[in-house]
Design a protein around this motif. Sequence first.
Motif, PDB file in Angstrom:
ATOM      1  N   PHE A 111     -33.826   8.154   3.456  1.00  0.00           N
ATOM      2  CA  PHE A 111     -33.766   8.645   4.834  1.00  0.00           C
ATOM      3  C   PHE A 111     -35.112   8.385   5.485  1.00  0.00           C
ATOM      4  CE2 PHE A 111     -33.906  12.020   8.063  1.00  0.00           C
ATOM      5  CZ  PHE A 111     -32.609  12.025   8.565  1.00  0.00           C
ATOM      6  N   ILE A 112     -35.102   7.658   6.603  1.00  0.00           N
ATOM      7  CA  ILE A 112     -36.331   7.370   7.347  1.00  0.00           C
ATOM      8  C   ILE A 112     -36.104   7.807   8.787  1.00  0.00           C
ATOM      9  CG2 ILE A 112     -37.953   5.574   8.098  1.00  0.00           C
ATOM     10  CD1 ILE A 112     -37.054   3.897   5.697  1.00  0.00           C
ATOM     11  N   PHE A 113     -37.088   8.466   9.388  1.00  0.00           N
ATOM     12  CA  PHE A 113     -36.877   8.925  10.754  1.00  0.00           C
ATOM     13  C   PHE A 113     -38.166   8.958  11.568  1.00  0.00           C
ATOM     14  CE2 PHE A 113     -38.123  12.856   8.732  1.00  0.00           C
ATOM     15  CZ  PHE A 113     -38.658  13.674   9.727  1.00  0.00           C
ATOM     16  N   ILE A 114     -37.971   8.905  12.891  1.00  0.00           N
ATOM     17  CA  ILE A 114     -39.049   9.087  13.869  1.00  0.00           C
ATOM     18  C   ILE A 114     -38.563  10.154  14.834  1.00  0.00           C
ATOM     19  CG2 ILE A 114     -40.574   8.008  15.559  1.00  0.00           C
ATOM     20  CD1 ILE A 114     -39.863   5.298  14.354  1.00  0.00           C
ATOM     21  N   GLY A 115     -39.233  11.296  14.870  1.00  0.00           N
ATOM     22  CA  GLY A 115     -38.777  12.425  15.667  1.00  0.00           C
ATOM     23  C   GLY A 115     -39.576  12.638  16.942  1.00  0.00           C
ATOM     24  N   PHE A 116     -39.079  13.534  17.778  1.00  0.00           N
ATOM     25  CA  PHE A 116     -39.765  14.103  18.934  1.00  0.00           C
ATOM     26  C   PHE A 116     -40.518  13.075  19.791  1.00  0.00           C
ATOM     27  CE2 PHE A 116     -42.992  17.555  20.424  1.00  0.00           C
ATOM     28  CZ  PHE A 116     -42.301  17.674  21.610  1.00  0.00           C
ATOM     29  N   VAL A 135     -39.600  -0.771   8.714  1.00  0.00           N
ATOM     30  CA  VAL A 135     -38.638   0.231   8.253  1.00  0.00           C
ATOM     31  C   VAL A 135     -37.625  -0.397   7.307  1.00  0.00           C
ATOM     32  CG1 VAL A 135     -36.688   1.680   8.995  1.00  0.00           C
ATOM     33  CG2 VAL A 135     -38.871   1.794  10.214  1.00  0.00           C
ATOM     34  N   GLN A 136     -37.092  -1.558   7.685  1.00  0.00           N
ATOM     35  CA  GLN A 136     -36.049  -2.202   6.881  1.00  0.00           C
ATOM     36  C   GLN A 136     -36.521  -2.537   5.469  1.00  0.00           C
ATOM     37  OE1 GLN A 136     -35.241  -5.339   9.658  1.00  0.00           O
ATOM     38  NE2 GLN A 136     -33.427  -4.320  10.481  1.00  0.00           N
ATOM     39  N   LYS A 137     -37.802  -2.886   5.343  1.00  0.00           N
ATOM     40  CA  LYS A 137     -38.343  -3.201   4.022  1.00  0.00           C
ATOM     41  C   LYS A 137     -38.331  -1.981   3.103  1.00  0.00           C
ATOM     42  CE  LYS A 137     -41.470  -6.732   5.870  1.00  0.00           C
ATOM     43  NZ  LYS A 137     -42.894  -7.081   6.142  1.00  0.00           N
ATOM     44  N   HIS A 138     -38.190  -0.795   3.691  1.00  0.00           N
ATOM     45  CA  HIS A 138     -38.226   0.439   2.906  1.00  0.00           C
ATOM     46  C   HIS A 138     -36.855   1.104   2.814  1.00  0.00           C
ATOM     47  CE1 HIS A 138     -42.393  -0.340   4.074  1.00  0.00           C
ATOM     48  NE2 HIS A 138     -42.751   0.387   3.033  1.00  0.00           N
ATOM     49  N   MET A 139     -35.796   0.346   3.160  1.00  0.00           N
ATOM     50  CA  MET A 139     -34.432   0.867   3.092  1.00  0.00           C
ATOM     51  C   MET A 139     -33.639   0.159   2.000  1.00  0.00           C
ATOM     52  SD  MET A 139     -33.524   1.098   7.193  1.00  0.00           S
ATOM     53  CE  MET A 139     -31.926   1.897   6.983  1.00  0.00           C
ATOM     54  N   HIS A 140     -32.693   0.886   1.411  1.00  0.00           N
ATOM     55  CA  HIS A 140     -31.705   0.270   0.518  1.00  0.00           C
ATOM     56  C   HIS A 140     -30.356   0.288   1.234  1.00  0.00           C
ATOM     57  CE1 HIS A 140     -30.398   4.365  -0.378  1.00  0.00           C
ATOM     58  NE2 HIS A 140     -31.632   4.676  -0.756  1.00  0.00           N
ATOM     59  N   LYS A 141     -29.324  -0.152   0.606  1.00  0.00           N
ATOM     60  CA  LYS A 141     -28.039  -0.343   1.292  1.00  0.00           C
ATOM     61  C   LYS A 141     -27.416   0.960   1.780  1.00  0.00           C
ATOM     62  CE  LYS A 141     -25.229  -0.222  -2.925  1.00  0.00           C
ATOM     63  NZ  LYS A 141     -24.192  -0.943  -3.725  1.00  0.00           N
ATOM     64  N   PHE A 232     -30.061  -3.971  12.578  1.00  0.00           N
ATOM     65  CA  PHE A 232     -29.448  -2.682  12.273  1.00  0.00           C
ATOM     66  C   PHE A 232     -28.010  -2.631  12.788  1.00  0.00           C
ATOM     67  CE2 PHE A 232     -33.937  -1.314  12.198  1.00  0.00           C
ATOM     68  CZ  PHE A 232     -33.946  -0.587  11.019  1.00  0.00           C
ATOM     69  N   THR A 233     -27.207  -1.830  12.131  1.00  0.00           N
ATOM     70  CA  THR A 233     -25.905  -1.418  12.646  1.00  0.00           C
ATOM     71  C   THR A 233     -26.032   0.034  13.086  1.00  0.00           C
ATOM     72  OG1 THR A 233     -24.636  -2.909  11.228  1.00  0.00           O
ATOM     73  CG2 THR A 233     -23.484  -0.970  12.082  1.00  0.00           C
ATOM     74  N   ILE A 234     -25.636   0.326  14.316  1.00  0.00           N
ATOM     75  CA  ILE A 234     -25.714   1.690  14.830  1.00  0.00           C
ATOM     76  C   ILE A 234     -24.441   2.438  14.467  1.00  0.00           C
ATOM     77  CG2 ILE A 234     -25.975   3.126  16.893  1.00  0.00           C
ATOM     78  CD1 ILE A 234     -27.435   0.719  18.192  1.00  0.00           C
ATOM     79  N   CYS A 235     -24.588   3.465  13.635  1.00  0.00           N
ATOM     80  CA  CYS A 235     -23.432   4.261  13.209  1.00  0.00           C
ATOM     81  C   CYS A 235     -23.069   5.323  14.237  1.00  0.00           C
ATOM     82  CB  CYS A 235     -23.726   4.947  11.877  1.00  0.00           C
ATOM     83  SG  CYS A 235     -24.112   3.829  10.532  1.00  0.00           S
ATOM     84  N   HIS A 236     -24.090   5.969  14.796  1.00  0.00           N
ATOM     85  CA  HIS A 236     -23.871   7.032  15.779  1.00  0.00           C
ATOM     86  C   HIS A 236     -24.925   6.947  16.870  1.00  0.00           C
ATOM     87  CE1 HIS A 236     -22.160   8.803  12.006  1.00  0.00           C
ATOM     88  NE2 HIS A 236     -21.176   9.113  12.827  1.00  0.00           N
ATOM     89  N   GLN A 237     -24.519   7.316  18.078  1.00  0.00           N
ATOM     90  CA  GLN A 237     -25.439   7.535  19.192  1.00  0.00           C
ATOM     91  C   GLN A 237     -25.170   8.940  19.707  1.00  0.00           C
ATOM     92  OE1 GLN A 237     -24.175   3.532  21.085  1.00  0.00           O
ATOM     93  NE2 GLN A 237     -26.143   4.000  22.024  1.00  0.00           N
ATOM     94  N   ILE A 254     -30.283   9.719  20.453  1.00  0.00           N
ATOM     95  CA  ILE A 254     -30.567   9.840  19.015  1.00  0.00           C
ATOM     96  C   ILE A 254     -29.697   8.821  18.289  1.00  0.00           C
ATOM     97  CG2 ILE A 254     -30.640  11.374  17.021  1.00  0.00           C
ATOM     98  CD1 ILE A 254     -30.726  13.725  19.013  1.00  0.00           C
ATOM     99  N   TYR A 255     -30.327   7.979  17.502  1.00  0.00           N
ATOM    100  CA  TYR A 255     -29.625   6.885  16.842  1.00  0.00           C
ATOM    101  C   TYR A 255     -29.611   7.094  15.325  1.00  0.00           C
ATOM    102  CZ  TYR A 255     -30.211   4.672  21.355  1.00  0.00           C
ATOM    103  OH  TYR A 255     -30.170   4.411  22.698  1.00  0.00           O
ATOM    104  N   ASP A 256     -28.441   6.875  14.746  1.00  0.00           N
ATOM    105  CA  ASP A 256     -28.262   6.839  13.304  1.00  0.00           C
ATOM    106  C   ASP A 256     -27.929   5.394  12.959  1.00  0.00           C
ATOM    107  OD1 ASP A 256     -27.539   7.080  10.658  1.00  0.00           O
ATOM    108  OD2 ASP A 256     -25.631   8.075  11.073  1.00  0.00           O
ATOM    109  N   ALA A 257     -28.847   4.704  12.291  1.00  0.00           N
ATOM    110  CA  ALA A 257     -28.681   3.280  12.042  1.00  0.00           C
ATOM    111  C   ALA A 257     -28.805   2.975  10.544  1.00  0.00           C
ATOM    112  CB  ALA A 257     -29.723   2.481  12.823  1.00  0.00           C
ATOM    113  N   VAL A 258     -28.095   1.919  10.121  1.00  0.00           N
ATOM    114  CA  VAL A 258     -28.141   1.439   8.744  1.00  0.00           C
ATOM    115  C   VAL A 258     -28.382  -0.063   8.774  1.00  0.00           C
ATOM    116  CG1 VAL A 258     -26.646   3.275   7.864  1.00  0.00           C
ATOM    117  CG2 VAL A 258     -25.638   1.104   8.632  1.00  0.00           C
ATOM    118  N   LEU A 259     -28.660  -0.643   7.611  1.00  0.00           N
ATOM    119  CA  LEU A 259     -28.865  -2.087   7.533  1.00  0.00           C
ATOM    120  C   LEU A 259     -27.561  -2.820   7.770  1.00  0.00           C
ATOM    121  CD1 LEU A 259     -31.158  -2.308   4.375  1.00  0.00           C
ATOM    122  CD2 LEU A 259     -31.868  -2.525   6.752  1.00  0.00           C
ATOM    123  N   GLN A 260     -27.627  -3.950   8.466  1.00  0.00           N
ATOM    124  CA  GLN A 260     -26.429  -4.769   8.697  1.00  0.00           C
ATOM    125  C   GLN A 260     -25.956  -5.388   7.387  1.00  0.00           C
ATOM    126  OE1 GLN A 260     -27.330  -7.665  11.721  1.00  0.00           O
ATOM    127  NE2 GLN A 260     -27.353  -6.149  13.395  1.00  0.00           N
TER     128      GLN A 260
END
Length: 260
Positions: A111-116, A135-141, A232-237, A254-260
């Motif tokens: 889980f990676i995030f940027i808040g406020f 960010v992507q370099k620090h994400m898994h599937k 990124f693929t945007i799962c939720h806005q 607010i964006y919830d995104a995952v790797l394409q």
Amino acid sequence: KRNAGIIELMVDSYYDLPPKTYDEMFWWKKDDIEFWDILSHEMVSNSVLELACGTGRLAQVFLRNGAHYTGLEIIPDFVSASIKKLNKYGQNVSIIEGDMCNFSLDKKFDFIFIGFNSFLHLLNDRDAMDCFHSVQKHMHKNSHFILDMYIPNPLFLYRPIDSRFHVLEYTDSISHNHIFVEENNQYDPETEINKITWYFSTAKNKDFDIRQFFVRMYYPSKMNQILIDSGFTICHQWGDYYQTSMTVDSKLQIYDAVLQ
């Protein structure tokens, strides 16, 4: 200082505020706590990375829920303040000094995030995309990347330049003075950068401190474009902290995104 008979007010950088002052100024920022708490249960399996973690306000939400938390922060004094504040969590927490546009931690996070609104301090597309690629370099599937920021409001952007508007109030813990903060702004629609000036006053000492900072006004259409172009693929806005879908009346994006 004086120049040709004109008094010029001395302006300092907002980013040089002491960490203690920052915490006291934003004592009221609690409306997102439940949102992050819910996401920590829904999405986080073990490891969390927060970019622009500030003084560690949100870190405790994840640490209380048993996650291993890493915070990245560019301001050295904020790094020190976060380490001191979160020391009680022992080896479950790590605070690192670094730039969210270019970092390499040799680890992938659930889980990676940027808040406020912290993302708004990236002032151009290149910085935004550099951040996303880091960010992507620090994400898994199965990783999720969450961004939280406000939607620009034209009533805010195009206010009269010479007008001031009340922003917040707080009590200084050292002087015990009640301090109120006013702001004005100058928005450049070509660059979409908003120059904001904050004026700090007490009842007896007007404008005893003046701070300035710049933020980029990212509209949802731009955010969608940059996220998708970055891979990124945007799962939720979401348009609020209740995970309500974004609409034209939403104040937040607010964006919830995952790797394409």
